[in-house]
Design a protein around this motif. Structure first.
Motif, PDB file in Angstrom:
ATOM      1  N   ARG A 234       0.833  -1.210   0.000  1.00 19.33           N
ATOM      2  CA  ARG A 234       0.000   0.000   0.000  1.00 19.33           C
ATOM      3  C   ARG A 234       0.866   1.259   0.000  1.00 19.33           C
ATOM      4  O   ARG A 234       0.546   2.252  -0.654  1.00 19.33           O
ATOM      5  CB  ARG A 234      -0.924   0.004   1.227  1.00 19.33           C
ATOM      6  CG  ARG A 234      -1.995  -1.068   1.198  1.00 19.33           C
ATOM      7  CD  ARG A 234      -2.863  -1.026   2.459  1.00 19.33           C
ATOM      8  NE  ARG A 234      -3.770  -2.153   2.501  1.00 19.33           N
ATOM      9  CZ  ARG A 234      -4.923  -2.223   1.844  1.00 19.33           C
ATOM     10  NH1 ARG A 234      -5.315  -1.185   1.107  1.00 19.33           N
ATOM     11  NH2 ARG A 234      -5.677  -3.288   1.929  1.00 19.33           N
ATOM     12  N   TYR A 237       2.549   1.521  -3.588  1.00 23.39           N
ATOM     13  CA  TYR A 237       1.570   1.864  -4.629  1.00 23.39           C
ATOM     14  C   TYR A 237       0.502   2.814  -4.078  1.00 23.39           C
ATOM     15  O   TYR A 237      -0.692   2.645  -4.321  1.00 23.39           O
ATOM     16  CB  TYR A 237       0.909   0.599  -5.167  1.00 23.39           C
ATOM     17  CG  TYR A 237       1.811  -0.228  -6.061  1.00 23.39           C
ATOM     18  CD1 TYR A 237       2.197   0.244  -7.317  1.00 23.39           C
ATOM     19  CD2 TYR A 237       2.274  -1.475  -5.655  1.00 23.39           C
ATOM     20  CE1 TYR A 237       3.031  -0.509  -8.137  1.00 23.39           C
ATOM     21  CE2 TYR A 237       3.099  -2.231  -6.470  1.00 23.39           C
ATOM     22  CZ  TYR A 237       3.476  -1.748  -7.708  1.00 23.39           C
ATOM     23  OH  TYR A 237       4.289  -2.490  -8.519  1.00 23.39           O
ATOM     24  N   HIS A 240      -2.251   4.156  -6.230  1.00 25.78           N
ATOM     25  CA  HIS A 240      -3.086   3.169  -6.924  1.00 25.78           C
ATOM     26  C   HIS A 240      -4.101   2.520  -5.993  1.00 25.78           C
ATOM     27  O   HIS A 240      -4.908   1.697  -6.452  1.00 25.78           O
ATOM     28  CB  HIS A 240      -2.197   2.076  -7.538  1.00 25.78           C
ATOM     29  CG  HIS A 240      -1.195   2.581  -8.512  1.00 25.78           C
ATOM     30  ND1 HIS A 240      -1.385   2.569  -9.873  1.00 25.78           N
ATOM     31  CD2 HIS A 240       0.035   3.133  -8.321  1.00 25.78           C
ATOM     32  CE1 HIS A 240      -0.326   3.073 -10.484  1.00 25.78           C
ATOM     33  NE2 HIS A 240       0.549   3.433  -9.559  1.00 25.78           N
ATOM     34  N   PHE A 246      -6.601  -2.638  -7.682  1.00 23.28           N
ATOM     35  CA  PHE A 246      -5.632  -2.710  -6.586  1.00 23.28           C
ATOM     36  C   PHE A 246      -5.743  -3.990  -5.753  1.00 23.28           C
ATOM     37  O   PHE A 246      -4.716  -4.563  -5.383  1.00 23.28           O
ATOM     38  CB  PHE A 246      -5.737  -1.487  -5.672  1.00 23.28           C
ATOM     39  CG  PHE A 246      -4.676  -1.473  -4.601  1.00 23.28           C
ATOM     40  CD1 PHE A 246      -3.364  -1.152  -4.916  1.00 23.28           C
ATOM     41  CD2 PHE A 246      -4.975  -1.846  -3.295  1.00 23.28           C
ATOM     42  CE1 PHE A 246      -2.373  -1.178  -3.941  1.00 23.28           C
ATOM     43  CE2 PHE A 246      -3.991  -1.883  -2.318  1.00 23.28           C
ATOM     44  CZ  PHE A 246      -2.684  -1.546  -2.642  1.00 23.28           C
TER      45      PHE A 246
END
Length: 516
Positions: A234, A237, A240, A246
């Motif tokens: 997390r 990214y 995202h 995701f």
């Protein structure tokens, strides 16, 4: 008579401890011919020494003869019949300590138009090496303005073009001077980018992908196989997290170990993106079937199996995430100090480590027992402690991206026999004799590194910003290489000779094996 007189002035004769101590504080480099009374100094080299002295004409180069029989410091050279030459540089250790006490800013300078006189121009600009002389003769020079004494004279400059070439090669191994034609062309940009091979493909196709990476002109400058937690995915990214894909990406990234690579070449970011192809797997298969994401798609899985940085800024951030700047404790053990110290230090510099602390010391029994406290109950413990207290060690704090793993890779497996097979170019494969006398030590983890540095050097206030970041993130990524290495050691354990069984049994107890 004239020749005799030259011999005397060429080499200072040292015949007692007091004269020896005077030689040790002589400014510059002193080459000492150590001899015994019954055989006298080595006369065969006199003409060579005289030639060197005449050609160099350097006031900082000195020659001496020293009679081992009458000088306590040379006791270990008594009873030997081979020629022995020692080299002493006054203040050299102070210089090493000073130069490794913090970062230096290293520049390659050129001049517009004709650069043939750039070496002398820079020497004129910085002024004499001796700061007092600089203030007296060239008060406008940089050393006169910013230097405090000869050792702390603020700046360095190559003495001539040959020395400049050697120094450039030392600090910038890939540096080359462009030709006149090349200077008119825009210089190609050497960059780094992050590549990730996700777990599903890393298990089955890593070697094939690595082969394609090498074939495309990339250099793998850093490599790490690591397990990521959901929280780390997390964090990596972050932009995202709200996307529909995701959850599938999160599942893919935490399914097993990820292979992280820092790739280097000119325009690395764009070249790697071109090799990867479109992020959407179906589009990659339709529009660019030869790209890596198309070749290594996993069934109907919507997430592509390879990652690349989008920009140079993203590459810098992402590489720092997986390969933070770390500090690790490194030690040259007593068995390697006399024969291999310089070779190991050269390897450390060549591998791009910064030496932040350096101290030669003989460890006390209490320090060694604290250092190896995890092995207290092992049958080899007393033997290990005796060995580590038997002579001086060179203790260092090394700094580099991913320093802990990088130094472990340079050292090789704990057992030299295994190192010769698994990592034949490693230090232990080349220099160590057995599992006890294995030449070098390195911390087994960032946490262990902090403990060992504190034990040897006390509290260090100079923790880098990256060290702090690593502390926040290194509950993971959790490296899997140590587990593989442990399995290899346990397998090897059953094949090795009986004299080392107790040592290997203790070494293979767990991940702390690297501390030995």
């Amino acid at each position: 008579m004239t020749a005799k007189k030259k011999e005397v002035t060429l080499q200072v004769s040292v015949i007692n401890q007091e004269q020896w101590e005077e030689v040790l504080v002589t400014k510059g480099l002193t080459v000492v011919d150590v001899y015994q009374h019954w055989c006298g100094p080595c006369r065969a080299v006199l003409s060579l020494l005289r030639k060197i002295k005449n050609e160099l004409g350097d006031d900082l180069l000195h020659f001496a003869t020293a009679e081992a029989d009458s000088i306590d410091a040379l006791e270990k050279y008594r009873g030997k019949c081979e020629p022995t030459f020692l080299f002493y540089g006054a203040c050299f250790e102070d210089l090493v300590q000073f130069m490794s006490s913090g970062p230096s800013h290293i520049l390659v300078l050129s001049q517009l138009g004709d650069s043939t006189n750039v070496v002398q121009a820079w020497l004129d600009f910085i002024g004499p090496t001796n700061t007092e002389e600089a203030k007296r003769e060239k008060p406008a020079s940089l050393r006169a303005q910013y230097g405090t004494q000869t050792l702390f004279n603020a700046l360095h400059g190559s003495e001539d073009s040959d020395r400049a070439s050697r120094e450039l090669a030392f600090f910038f191994p890939n540096f080359s001077t462009p030709s006149g034609t090349e200077q008119d062309v825009e210089e190609e940009r050497v960059e780094r980018t992050l590549a990730l091979i996700r777990p599903d493909v890393a298990r089955e196709n890593r070697e094939e992908i690595l082969a394609q990476i090498n074939k495309s002109g990339f250099k793998v400058s850093l490599q790490r196989e690591t397990m990521l937690t959901e929280e780390q995915v997390r964090q990596f990214y972050l932009h995202h997290v709200e996307e529909d894909y995701f959850p599938a990406l999160l599942q893919s990234m935490t399914r097993g170990p990820v292979l992280a690579l820092a790739l280097t070449r000119e325009h690395a970011v764009q070249h790697w993106k071109d090799m990867l192809g479109p992020a959407d797997v179906r589009r990659a298969q339709e529009e660019k079937p030869e790209c890596l994401r198309a070749q290594f798609a996993v069934g109907d899985h919507p997430v592509n199996q390879l990652h690349g940085s989008e920009s140079t800024e993203d590459a810098s951030r992402e590489i720092s995430f997986f390969f933070p700047v770390q500090q690790t404790l490194a030690m040259i053990k007593p068995d390697a100090m006399e024969e291999h110290k310089e070779k190991i230090l050269e390897e450390i510099r060549d591998r791009g480590f910064s030496i932040r602390r350096l101290e030669e010391k003989r460890l006390s029994r209490e320090t060694v027992e604290a250092f190896y406290k995890k092995h207290t109950d092992q049958p080899f413990f007393n033997q290990l402690v005796e060995f580590m207290c038997s002579g001086t060690c060179l203790m260092m704090v090394l700094e580099k991206e991913n320093a802990v793993e990088e130094w472990r890779a340079v050292m090789g497996p704990t057992d030299p026999d295994q190192a010769k097979t698994a990592s034949p170019n490693s230090l232990r494969a080349r220099l160590a004799s057995d599992i006890l006398h294995n030449s070098v030590h390195g911390s087994s983890s960032p946490h262990r590194s902090e403990e060992e540095i504190k034990l040897v050097f006390g509290d260090l206030s100079e923790l880098t910003e990256a060290d702090s970041l690593d502390e926040n993130t290194t509950e993971g990524p959790q490296d899997v290489s140590s587990d593989k290495h442990q399995q290899q050691c346990e397998s090897k354990h059953h094949q090795d000779e009986n004299r080392n069984q107790s040592l290997r049994a203790g070494v293979n107890e767990g991940p702390e094996e690297a501390s030995h």
